[in-house]
Design a protein around this motif. Structure first.
Motif, mmCIF file in Angstrom:
data_model
loop_
_atom_site.group_PDB
_atom_site.id
_atom_site.type_symbol
_atom_site.label_atom_id
_atom_site.label_comp_id
_atom_site.label_asym_id
_atom_site.label_seq_id
_atom_site.Cartn_x
_atom_site.Cartn_y
_atom_site.Cartn_z
ATOM 1 N N ASP A 50 5.125 5.701 -8.073
ATOM 2 C CA ASP A 50 5.660 6.839 -7.320
ATOM 3 C C ASP A 50 5.237 6.794 -5.858
ATOM 4 O O ASP A 50 6.021 7.118 -4.960
ATOM 5 C CB ASP A 50 5.185 8.154 -7.947
ATOM 6 N N LEU A 51 3.995 6.397 -5.600
ATOM 7 C CA LEU A 51 3.520 6.318 -4.214
ATOM 8 C C LEU A 51 4.265 5.244 -3.432
ATOM 9 O O LEU A 51 4.555 5.417 -2.243
ATOM 10 C CB LEU A 51 2.017 6.047 -4.188
ATOM 11 N N ILE A 52 4.601 4.153 -4.086
ATOM 12 C CA ILE A 52 5.362 3.091 -3.415
ATOM 13 C C ILE A 52 6.755 3.600 -3.039
ATOM 14 O O ILE A 52 7.216 3.439 -1.903
ATOM 15 C CB ILE A 52 5.464 1.848 -4.315
ATOM 16 N N TRP A 53 7.446 4.241 -4.003
ATOM 17 C CA TRP A 53 8.778 4.773 -3.715
ATOM 18 C C TRP A 53 8.713 5.856 -2.648
ATOM 19 O O TRP A 53 9.586 5.956 -1.781
ATOM 20 C CB TRP A 53 9.423 5.340 -4.984
ATOM 21 N N PHE A 54 7.673 6.700 -2.692
ATOM 22 C CA PHE A 54 7.517 7.759 -1.697
ATOM 23 C C PHE A 54 7.338 7.169 -0.306
ATOM 24 O O PHE A 54 7.935 7.655 0.667
ATOM 25 C CB PHE A 54 6.314 8.640 -2.048
ATOM 26 N N ALA A 55 6.529 6.141 -0.178
ATOM 27 C CA ALA A 55 6.292 5.515 1.127
ATOM 28 C C ALA A 55 7.586 4.951 1.701
ATOM 29 O O ALA A 55 7.883 5.129 2.893
ATOM 30 C CB ALA A 55 5.242 4.418 0.999
ATOM 31 N N PHE A 56 8.386 4.293 0.864
ATOM 32 C CA PHE A 56 9.675 3.758 1.324
ATOM 33 C C PHE A 56 10.589 4.888 1.802
ATOM 34 O O PHE A 56 11.225 4.796 2.865
ATOM 35 C CB PHE A 56 10.370 2.983 0.203
ATOM 36 N N ALA A 57 10.663 5.960 1.024
ATOM 37 C CA ALA A 57 11.561 7.065 1.362
ATOM 38 C C ALA A 57 11.113 7.779 2.633
ATOM 39 O O ALA A 57 11.922 8.064 3.519
ATOM 40 C CB ALA A 57 11.635 8.051 0.198
ATOM 41 N N ALA A 58 9.813 8.077 2.743
ATOM 42 C CA ALA A 58 9.307 8.850 3.884
ATOM 43 C C ALA A 58 9.456 8.083 5.192
ATOM 44 O O ALA A 58 9.888 8.643 6.205
ATOM 45 C CB ALA A 58 7.848 9.223 3.654
ATOM 46 N N THR A 59 9.109 6.810 5.199
ATOM 47 C CA THR A 59 9.201 6.030 6.436
ATOM 48 C C THR A 59 10.650 5.813 6.848
ATOM 49 O O THR A 59 10.989 5.883 8.032
ATOM 50 C CB THR A 59 8.484 4.683 6.277
ATOM 51 N N GLY A 60 11.525 5.594 5.877
ATOM 52 C CA GLY A 60 12.937 5.399 6.199
ATOM 53 C C GLY A 60 13.585 6.653 6.732
ATOM 54 O O GLY A 60 14.340 6.618 7.704
ATOM 55 N N LEU A 61 13.292 7.801 6.120
ATOM 56 C CA LEU A 61 13.879 9.057 6.578
ATOM 57 C C LEU A 61 13.322 9.490 7.926
ATOM 58 O O LEU A 61 14.030 10.096 8.732
ATOM 59 C CB LEU A 61 13.635 10.155 5.537
ATOM 60 N N ALA A 62 12.057 9.214 8.182
ATOM 61 C CA ALA A 62 11.478 9.571 9.472
ATOM 62 C C ALA A 62 12.193 8.836 10.601
ATOM 63 O O ALA A 62 12.490 9.414 11.653
ATOM 64 C CB ALA A 62 9.990 9.238 9.485
ATOM 65 N N ALA A 63 12.492 7.555 10.378
ATOM 66 C CA ALA A 63 13.213 6.781 11.381
ATOM 67 C C ALA A 63 14.626 7.324 11.569
ATOM 68 O O ALA A 63 15.137 7.426 12.695
ATOM 69 C CB ALA A 63 13.259 5.316 10.971
#
Length: 205
Positions: A50-63
């Protein structure tokens, strides 16, 4: 991030973790067969996934929030719609008793259990889709700081182990409850109703 945003994120995430799905089914099925043996390593695999998927989602959406505001707003409302869809699926999903769900083999070592649950999470991209749907509705990602990111990581790191541990304990001590399709149906519908309420809250925020 604001306290309100963190609380909404935590509440919706907790509902998602607790709702019947591959992860919950695997945890309950394994606990019905093996009790609490190996549970910490098994749960740790789900957490890391879950932390891996969260990191991908958060960094992509922030950009995305910084470079394409109109697209970001569209993603935000699409996310609220997706949460409502999840609520509908939870409400209408068939009640399958936990003992009818395949578990993992007995006698596996902790590292094998960890890899098994990690693989199960990473093989399910719906986890990242959930984060993509949820995050824009609860946090200003264009202003997401390292502290805000860390706060959500801490929330995930607390809520997922607590929720899955509760399932382990309940399945170990009250196996007849989780073998009842009636009980599973009640869990499905209760979680679906709560998720629908959460979707309305985040969509109107």
């Amino acid at each position: 991030m604001s306290l309100y945003g963190l609380l909404v994120f935590s509440a919706v995430y907790a509902l998602a973790v607790a709702s019947p799905g591959p992860g919950v089914a695997a945890v309950i099925a394994r606990s019905l067969a093996n009790g609490t043996r190996g549970a910490p390593a098994f749960i740790a695999g789900f957490l890391v996934g879950d932390l891996i998927w969260f990191a991908f989602a958060a960094t992509g959406l922030a950009a995305l929030a910084q470079s394409a505001h109109a697209v970001f707003v569209a993603v935000k409302y699409a996310g609220a719609a997706y949460l409502l869809y999840l609520a509908y699926k939870m409400w209408t999903s068939p009640a399958v008793a936990a003992d009818n769900t395949p578990g993992l083999e007995k006698g596996q070592k902790p590292f094998q259990l960890f890899l098994g649950s990690l693989a199960l999470t990473l093989a399910n991209p719906k986890t990242m889709v959930f984060f993509l749907a949820l995050l824009p509705t609860v946090v200003s990602l264009e202003r997401l700081t390292l502290l805000g990111f860390a706060e959500m990581v801490v929330a995930i790191s607390i809520l997922l182990p607590l929720t899955f541990s509760a399932y382990v304990v309940l399945a170990d001590r009250a196996r007849r409850v989780f073998k009842s399709t009636k009980a599973v149906r009640r869990i499905n519908r209760g979680t679906g109703a709560a998720m629908a309420c959460a979707a309305v809250v985040v969509a109107t925020r």
